[in-house]
Design an enzyme around this catalytic site. Structure first.
Site, PDB file in Angstrom:
ATOM      1  N   CYS A   1       0.825  -1.307  -0.054  1.00  0.00           N
ATOM      2  CA  CYS A   1      -0.053  -0.112  -0.105  1.00  0.00           C
ATOM      3  C   CYS A   1       0.718   1.341   0.121  1.00  0.00           C
ATOM      4  CB  CYS A   1      -0.884  -0.065   1.182  1.00  0.00           C
ATOM      5  SG  CYS A   1      -1.953  -1.362   1.291  1.00  0.00           S
TER       6      CYS A   1
ATOM      7  N   HIS B   1      -2.695   6.503   3.530  1.00  0.00           N
ATOM      8  CA  HIS B   1      -1.620   5.934   3.930  1.00  0.00           C
ATOM      9  C   HIS B   1      -0.219   6.261   3.732  1.00  0.00           C
ATOM     10  CE1 HIS B   1      -1.370   1.085   4.819  1.00  0.00           C
ATOM     11  NE2 HIS B   1      -0.769   1.924   5.818  1.00  0.00           N
TER      12      HIS B   1
END
Length: 500
Positions: A69, A135
């Site tokens: 991610c 993120h």
């Protein structure tokens, strides 16, 4: 007898690109190459993504810059290989390559010296907005959040939604983890813990409002979905609605989000003025076995630099500009989005740093057979694991990840450690996308010489940023809390606004 005809359209007529077009990026989470119906899955329900593909361009060899991610998102936002951006951890005995993601206790984030595509477009007169999974860090004062990185507005969960769900799906936030699930609006926590069961509908509404509010000016919008990251969930509207179980339900809800955005653009007559791109951040999570994602004809999945970890579904939609029913076999990447968007909008690339993307404008608007990229570099943390050149791929290192027995391919397992390949492994991806049959290096001596030369040139040009993951980790100090003075974090953190 049924004859399957595969073709690639070649468009020779040039098209007139609107001045300062709008751009919408839609990012799926852990959606694998073989998960969408249009990429071959027999039971996935993805009519809107299928429609995007029919009316636009479907990419067959599109790569995320990373197999997990945070680093993949850093490259999407900057157009730079993620080790340059500091989105990795200092390698150690437990994490030999440094491949990792940010956690809520991290005080750092993607290096503040990095320039995002939102910053470039904002300076160029664009309105910029985002919903969903960021993120790339928060920081003590929110200095790493989207609102501080070029986005005029942000609403979402900055991290993966895992802490918002217990082990049984779909459920409200687990009572065992109060405070771990939190929603931000710009730099302020508006709900902690947050009930995310209807979050997609809120994200879609936020997206529609942003588009409506900025319909008379150029805009850039980033829709970063949490679907289909594990553990999967879906709102009551989509629970138990597909043949593929909870994963299929989550994917169907993501597809619905895509359809709502496309329909809203059309209702405002903005479709011909807007490039919409759908892609995924990395390969599928294989540890969930039948309830996980699907890499189709590729090897392994999330966390690995095999094809299944980084080759992704990608669809470009722009009525009147991108011809319908287009398919491209050209190598391309999330790295290329920054460069392409800057080119299409007339903005200016930063001239004080290396940019790793390539302009895809010719491929999108003029010739879907154009070869704009002939190489790709596969990184795991600071390790250059593999290099692709045309249809050949060389592995210098291999490692498993995010998968364990009884998955049939041991190369994919978490327990398959970092291994240097000497001599390297060479594959022909056109013939062998599963990377099962390594070629004889003596027979392919000239190919290997070319790839080794490319690799040496790349290594000389590569400069690593300061590793930021784990650098300032302090759960008690940095864990986001809507009641900053309470103790202990995050167990004491509690606030709720009526956001739904």
């Amino acid at each position: 007898m049924c004859l399957l005809v595969f073709f690639t359209l070649k468009i020779t007529e040039s098209v007139e690109i609107p001045s300062k077009p709008n751009v919408v990026l839609i990012y799926g989470d852990d959606v694998g190459y073989g998960d969408l119906n249009v990429y071959g899955h027999p039971t996935s329900w993805t009519p809107n993504l299928d429609r995007m593909a029919r009316e636009g361009l479907r990419m067959l060899q599109f790569y995320s810059a990373a197999p997990i991610c945070s680093p993949s998102r850093a490259s999407l936002m900057t157009g730079r290989l993620y080790p340059r951006t500091g989105v990795y951890r200092s390698p150690s005995s437990t994490n030999p390559t440094g491949l990792d993601v940010f956690s809520p206790g991290d005080g750092g984030g993607m290096l503040l010296s990095e320039i995002t595509v939102a910053q470039v477009l904002k300076e160029h007169g664009y309105a910029t907005g985002m919903v969903g999974k960021w993120h790339l860090g928060i920081g003590e004062q929110g200095e790493y959040l989207p609102h501080s990185r070029g986005f005029d507005s942000y609403f979402g969960l900055p991290f993966t939604q895992s802490a918002c769900l217990s082990d049984i799906n779909p459920v409200p936030p687990s009572p065992d983890h109060p405070g771990y699930c939190f929603l931000y609006r710009n730099s302020t926590i508006v709900s902690q813990p947050a009930d995310i069961r209807d979050l997609d509908a809120v994200y879609v509404q936020e997206a529609k409002e942003f588009i409506s509010n900025h319909q008379h000016e150029p805009f850039f919008f980033y829709f970063a979905s949490h679907h289909t990251h594990r553990p999967q969930w879906a709102s009551s509207r989509y629970q138990d609605t597909t043949r593929r179980g909870i994963f299929g339900d989550a994917l169907a809800e993501l597809d619905w989000s895509v359809g709502e955005i496309l329909s809203h653009l059309e209702s405002l007559s903005l479709d011909s003025q807007t490039l919409v791109v759908f892609m995924s951040d990395n390969g599928p999570e294989l540890k969930d076995i039948e309830t996980g994602g699907e890499q189709g004809p590729l090897k392994c999945g999330k966390g690995t630099t095999y094809e299944g970890g980084v080759r992704e579904p990608a669809i470009f939609w722009w009525p009147g500009i991108i011809p319908s029913h287009s398919i491209s076999e050209s190598i391309s990447s999330t790295l290329d989005l920054f460069t392409t968007i800057v080119s299409l909008t007339g903005a200016t690339l930063p001239n004080d740093r290396a940019t790793d993307g390539i302009d895809l404008t010719q491929l999108l608007t003029n010739d879907t057979t154009a070869i704009v990229r002939d190489r790709f570099f596969y990184y795991s943390g600071v390790y250059l694991m593999a290099v692709r050149y045309h249809h050949y791929k060389v592995h210098f290192w291999t490692m498993g990840s995010h998968c364990f027995p009884p998955y049939p391919d041991q190369d994919c397992w978490d327990t398959t450690t970092l291994s240097r390949k000497d001599p390297p492994l060479l594959f022909n991806l056109d013939h062998d996308p599963k990377e099962r049959h390594s070629l004889n290096l003596t027979e392919y001596h000239s190919t290997m010489e070319t790839i080794l030369k490319i690799t040496a040139e790349h290594n000389r040009s590569m400069t690593l940023g300061v590793p930021m993951i784990g650098k300032l980790y302090n759960n008690a100090k940095f864990f986001p809390c809507c009641s900053p003075s309470c103790k202990p974090r995050p167990l004491c953190c509690s606030c709720s606004n009526d956001i739904f």
